[in-house]
Motif scaffolding. Sequence first.
Motif, PDB file in Angstrom:
ATOM      1  N   ARG A  16       4.104   5.876  -5.444  1.00  0.00           N
ATOM      2  CA  ARG A  16       4.057   6.049  -6.889  1.00  0.00           C
ATOM      3  C   ARG A  16       2.946   7.021  -7.281  1.00  0.00           C
ATOM      4  N   ALA A  17       1.800   6.916  -6.648  1.00  0.00           N
ATOM      5  CA  ALA A  17       0.685   7.818  -6.968  1.00  0.00           C
ATOM      6  C   ALA A  17       1.046   9.266  -6.646  1.00  0.00           C
ATOM      7  N   GLY A  18       1.717   9.480  -5.508  1.00  0.00           N
ATOM      8  CA  GLY A  18       2.070  10.842  -5.116  1.00  0.00           C
ATOM      9  C   GLY A  18       3.190  11.420  -5.946  1.00  0.00           C
ATOM     10  N   ALA A  19       4.192  10.602  -6.261  1.00  0.00           N
ATOM     11  CA  ALA A  19       5.358  11.090  -6.996  1.00  0.00           C
ATOM     12  C   ALA A  19       5.079  11.283  -8.472  1.00  0.00           C
ATOM     13  N   GLY A  20       4.115  10.527  -9.010  1.00  0.00           N
ATOM     14  CA  GLY A  20       3.808  10.620 -10.425  1.00  0.00           C
ATOM     15  C   GLY A  20       4.577   9.599 -11.236  1.00  0.00           C
ATOM     16  N   LEU A  42       5.776  -5.771  -6.215  1.00  0.00           N
ATOM     17  CA  LEU A  42       6.030  -4.328  -6.181  1.00  0.00           C
ATOM     18  C   LEU A  42       6.598  -3.801  -7.497  1.00  0.00           C
ATOM     19  N   GLY A  43       7.124  -4.698  -8.311  1.00  0.00           N
ATOM     20  CA  GLY A  43       7.728  -4.268  -9.565  1.00  0.00           C
ATOM     21  C   GLY A  43       6.764  -3.555 -10.485  1.00  0.00           C
ATOM     22  N   ARG A  44       5.473  -3.798 -10.339  1.00  0.00           N
ATOM     23  CA  ARG A  44       4.488  -3.136 -11.205  1.00  0.00           C
ATOM     24  C   ARG A  44       4.428  -1.633 -10.976  1.00  0.00           C
ATOM     25  N   PHE A  45       5.037  -1.173  -9.879  1.00  0.00           N
ATOM     26  CA  PHE A  45       5.041   0.269  -9.608  1.00  0.00           C
ATOM     27  C   PHE A  45       6.277   0.952 -10.189  1.00  0.00           C
ATOM     28  N   GLY A  46       7.035   0.232 -10.994  1.00  0.00           N
ATOM     29  CA  GLY A  46       8.164   0.827 -11.700  1.00  0.00           C
ATOM     30  C   GLY A  46       9.327   1.176 -10.794  1.00  0.00           C
ATOM     31  N   LEU A  47       9.889   0.184 -10.106  1.00  0.00           N
ATOM     32  CA  LEU A  47      10.977   0.420  -9.164  1.00  0.00           C
ATOM     33  C   LEU A  47      12.301   0.632  -9.880  1.00  0.00           C
ATOM     34  N   ASP A  85       0.830  -1.214   0.000  1.00  0.00           N
ATOM     35  CA  ASP A  85       0.000   0.000   0.000  1.00  0.00           C
ATOM     36  C   ASP A  85       0.862   1.261   0.000  1.00  0.00           C
ATOM     37  N   ARG A  86       1.951   1.244   0.755  1.00  0.00           N
ATOM     38  CA  ARG A  86       2.812   2.423   0.828  1.00  0.00           C
ATOM     39  C   ARG A  86       3.538   2.667  -0.492  1.00  0.00           C
ATOM     40  N   VAL A  87       4.041   1.602  -1.106  1.00  0.00           N
ATOM     41  CA  VAL A  87       4.735   1.769  -2.384  1.00  0.00           C
ATOM     42  C   VAL A  87       3.767   2.269  -3.453  1.00  0.00           C
ATOM     43  N   LEU A 114      11.645   5.484  -8.274  1.00  0.00           N
ATOM     44  CA  LEU A 114      11.164   5.012  -6.974  1.00  0.00           C
ATOM     45  C   LEU A 114      12.065   3.876  -6.494  1.00  0.00           C
ATOM     46  N   ARG A 115      12.685   4.087  -5.343  1.00  0.00           N
ATOM     47  CA  ARG A 115      13.625   3.119  -4.770  1.00  0.00           C
ATOM     48  C   ARG A 115      13.099   2.660  -3.417  1.00  0.00           C
TER      49      ARG A 115
END
Length: 394
Positions: A179-183, A208-213, A173-175, A188-189
């Motif tokens: 991603r939502a807040g940063a755009g 978590l990889g789906r959030f573009g780490l 949820d945090r990751v 994102l690390r």
Amino acid sequence: MRITGIKATPVAVPYRHEEHWAFGRRLGCVSVLIELTTDDGIVGVGEAAAYPSADIVLAVLDSIKSLVIGEDPFSIERLVRRIELVGTWHHVRATSPAIAAVEMACWDIVGKSCAQPLVNLLGGRFRDRVECFYYVAAGSPDDVASEAELATRTGFGTCYLKVGSDNPHLDIDRVEASRAGAGPEAKLRIDANEAWSPGSAVRMIRELGRFGLELVEQPVSGRNLSEMAYVRNRSEVPLLANEASWTRSDQLAVIRAGAADAVSVDNQLDGGLLNVKRSAGLCEAAGLPVVKHSLGELGIALAAAVHTIAATPNFTYANQAYGALLSDDVTVGFGGGIDSYDEGCLPVPTKPGLGVTLDQDRIERYARLYRTRGSEFAFTDSAATKQSRALPKF
């Protein structure tokens, strides 16, 4: 020129938000500021992270005093080897930040004596400014999203978030919130601080990889390099070694094991700025980039790191700094909060030595805070000490 004395001042500077990681939290940054006096009247400044505590740093400084006083501050290699061999510190794998602070203060003296900024003495500018990431404080997903949005709005290109909580669903949820807040364009690390087993790490990184780490930092134990290699070989996200790479010997082992895609280096844990240059060269030969790690620092140590990074080619990622968390600093116009950064970057100081000016009023204020409330800012979280913790968490 000879060193005539060492003065040490512990200070505590509060954070804007609590810092949380896999097994603890901190309310602020504790550092030990040191001043090396010389018979020529030049004073060099250094800074030691209070790791594992300020008392231990002060004890180390006291133990090496006889190995430092009377020495030539220009003879940095000789001085450090004297501490390591005569002082038997070569038996300790990760050396004390106290030793690194002495080396840092010697470089400040050399730069001031030569009327040159430190970057010119470490190879000259490869870059004119140094990029740092925005440390997103762990909290509720809404709080994380707000901090990540602030990071992007203030020009930072990389957000860094601690994971490894007791509840892996909260990590997800945090990751997602970060991603939502940063755009979509922000890097994102995440950093798990060894919290996961190899199998869990593979599953979590895939989720978590789906959030573009950009990078996953130390997802599994740094003491078992085969675990890191196992995860690396099954991850589409590059792995950053940290707890596994605190010394040059450790970094060499990481390289040999094929355990990471990038390597975290830290002058405070490996005896000084010269050793960071050596670390970077070692990793460059292996085709790996390096990232500056921090145990928490104020403007003195940050300036020293910026000089070193600016003179070293393979610092190609955003580096760790505490500007997003710090409420203040002890220097004038360098370090401190996010207002010191321009698009997430810090300029290389141009004045001689480290190039920082100390604010004596703030030093006294935060020295007083350390004396009265220092235990509240320690690495050891009083709430966590009442629990029996184990790693990996799952």
